[in-house]
Scaffold this active site. Structure first.
Site: not given
Ligand SMILES: *Cc1c(COP(=O)(O)O)cnc(C)c1O
Length: 428
Positions: A141, A236, A264
């Site tokens: 994701y 990511d 995050k």
């Molecule tokens: C949470 C998450 C996102 C998205 O971040 P948002 O701040 O919610 O848009 C993208 N990639 C990974 C791996 C994530 O865990």
């Protein structure tokens, strides 16, 4: 008053959810919060401190969601709150550069969310390579980013639809989806499109289909393949950055991607995303380069202040060993317990990231993750909630410990899990 078996009332949460549903689609502003993965009514929170949260009915929980990762220091960590208060007092946003952005940066471009970061990273990779296709992995994701909302994990899975309505075929026409941990499939994608793949984007430790680790050699294989085929490798690390090690998975595994996306923890609980990489690639962003990137609230001073305070606190000696020790204590405690009660399970911990599946066979990709017993997870989740432990409301999410989770909290969690299992197995 409706009460559950252990006498805990969720009446206020129930009525708050009813009111929310009248004005907010589904009653929530982020899908996973709706508890679709476990059933029942979402718990509405009032406050948090350290590793504990209190709901609006006055129930306390040990929290393993921690705002889905950002709060690695715990809720309302004083140094972060002080920094946020001080920054807010100086003005909330300017739409102009501030020095805090430079202080937090190391060749990064800031934006306001993880989704924004992955979307800019794809554009950058495409602009840089002049190629159009992207390889992503099923179950990974990358935020609410149209081009990547195909076979996505996290709440896209919770609602049982890894593909979103409203995403056009055209938008995902250049997105190639392959199974996680399957280097042969990645190689086949390159064989089929030898000169068209701009980048592979991967959660180097996958945390959005549950917690799934790369097989030995998988990440190195991606590194080697992308290099040989002239594509970029995007890690990511929105979830894993500053969590599994100060330098994320890339530091732990010793594999350097071309572009890293962050979020995050970097925002300490405020909205932040970032795209990081060498100048040679990053300088392709406008205004110096020709890959457009912008955002009204990008590099927001309050978010920068929270991020700086968070990273500064994380730099104190002993922080990461302690986080790892807590993560391992939790994972090992659960592992022992599931073993003793003969509940089929798979458990993993890396640094401050923990996960477990109720599954008989090792979970290595989305298909094997989906073979886990989600119905049992839902029952376990509610049994834990009743016992004052707030787990992710879905089998397909990771768990997060913070600096505020101490031995007592972890041990109380294991005790609650034993009591929950006894209750569940007695009624099975
Ligand atoms: C949470 C998450 C996102 C998205 O971040 P948002 O701040 O919610 O848009 C993208 N990639 C990974 C791996 C994530 O865990």
């Amino acid at each position: 008053m409706r009460e559950n078996r252990l006498g805990m009332s969720l009446d206020r949460s129930r009525s708050a959810f009813e009111r929310a549903k009248r004005v907010i689609p589904g009653g929530v502003n982020s899908t996973v919060r709706a508890f679709k993965g476990v059933g029942g009514t979402p718990v509405f929170f009032a406050s948090g401190s350290g590793c504990r949260v209190r709901d609006i009915d006055g129930n306390d929980y040990i929290d393993y969601v921690m705002s889905w990762g950002p709060l690695i220091l715990g809720h309302a960590y004083p140094a972060v709150i002080d920094a946020v208060r001080a920054a807010a007092g100086r003005g909330t946003s300017f739409g102009a550069p501030t020095e805090a952005e430079t202080e937090l940066a190391q060749k990064v471009r800031f934006c306001s969310s993880g989704a924004e970061a992955t979307s800019a990273a794809l554009r950058l990779a495409r602009g840089y390579t002049g190629r159009e296709k992207i390889v992503k992995f099923a179950g990974c994701y990358h935020g609410g980013n149209d081009a990547l909302l195909v076979s996505a994990g996290s709440s896209a899975l919770t609602i049982g639809k890894p593909d979103s309505a409203g995403v056009t075929r055209g938008t995902v026409a250049d997105t190639l989806v392959v199974p996680y941990n399957d280097l042969d499939a990645v190689g086949a994608a390159f064989d089929a499109h030898p000169d068209d793949i701009a980048a592979i984007i991967v959660e180097p430790y996958a945390g959005n289909m549950g917690f799934v680790l790369p097989r030995p050699g998988f990440l190195a294989g991606l590194r080697e393949l992308t290099r040989r085929r002239g594509a970029l490798l995007i890690f990511d690390e929105v979830m894993t950055g500053f969590r599994v090690a100060p330098g994320g998975v890339q530091e732990r595994e010793g594999i350097l991607p071309d572009i890293t996306t962050l979020g995050k923890i970097l925002g300490g609980g405020l909205p932040v995303g970032a795209i990081a990489g060498p100048a040679e690639i990053l300088d392709h962003f406008t205004p110096d380069g020709d890959v457009f990137q912008a955002g009204t609230l990008s590099g927001n001073p309050i978010a920068m202040a929270a991020g700086i305070a968070t990273l500064r606190s994380l730099r104190e000696p002993g922080v990461y060993p302690r986080l790892s020790a807590m993560g391992e204590r939790l994972a090992e405690g659960l592992d022992d317990l599931f073993e003793r009660y003969e509940v089929p399970h798979q458990t993993n911990a890396r640094g401050a990231m923990v996960g477990f599946f109720f599954a008989r066979d090792p979970v290595v990709d989305l298909d094997s993750a989906k073979r886990s017993d989600t119905a049992f997870y839902a029952r376990f989740f509610h049994a834990m909630l009743e016992r004052g432990v707030y787990l992710a409301p879905s089998q397909f999410e990771a768990g997060f410990v913070s600096l505020a989770h101490d031995h007592a909290a972890i041990d109380a969690t294991i005790d609650a899990a034993e009591s929950a299992l006894q209750a569940l197995l007695a009624t099975a």
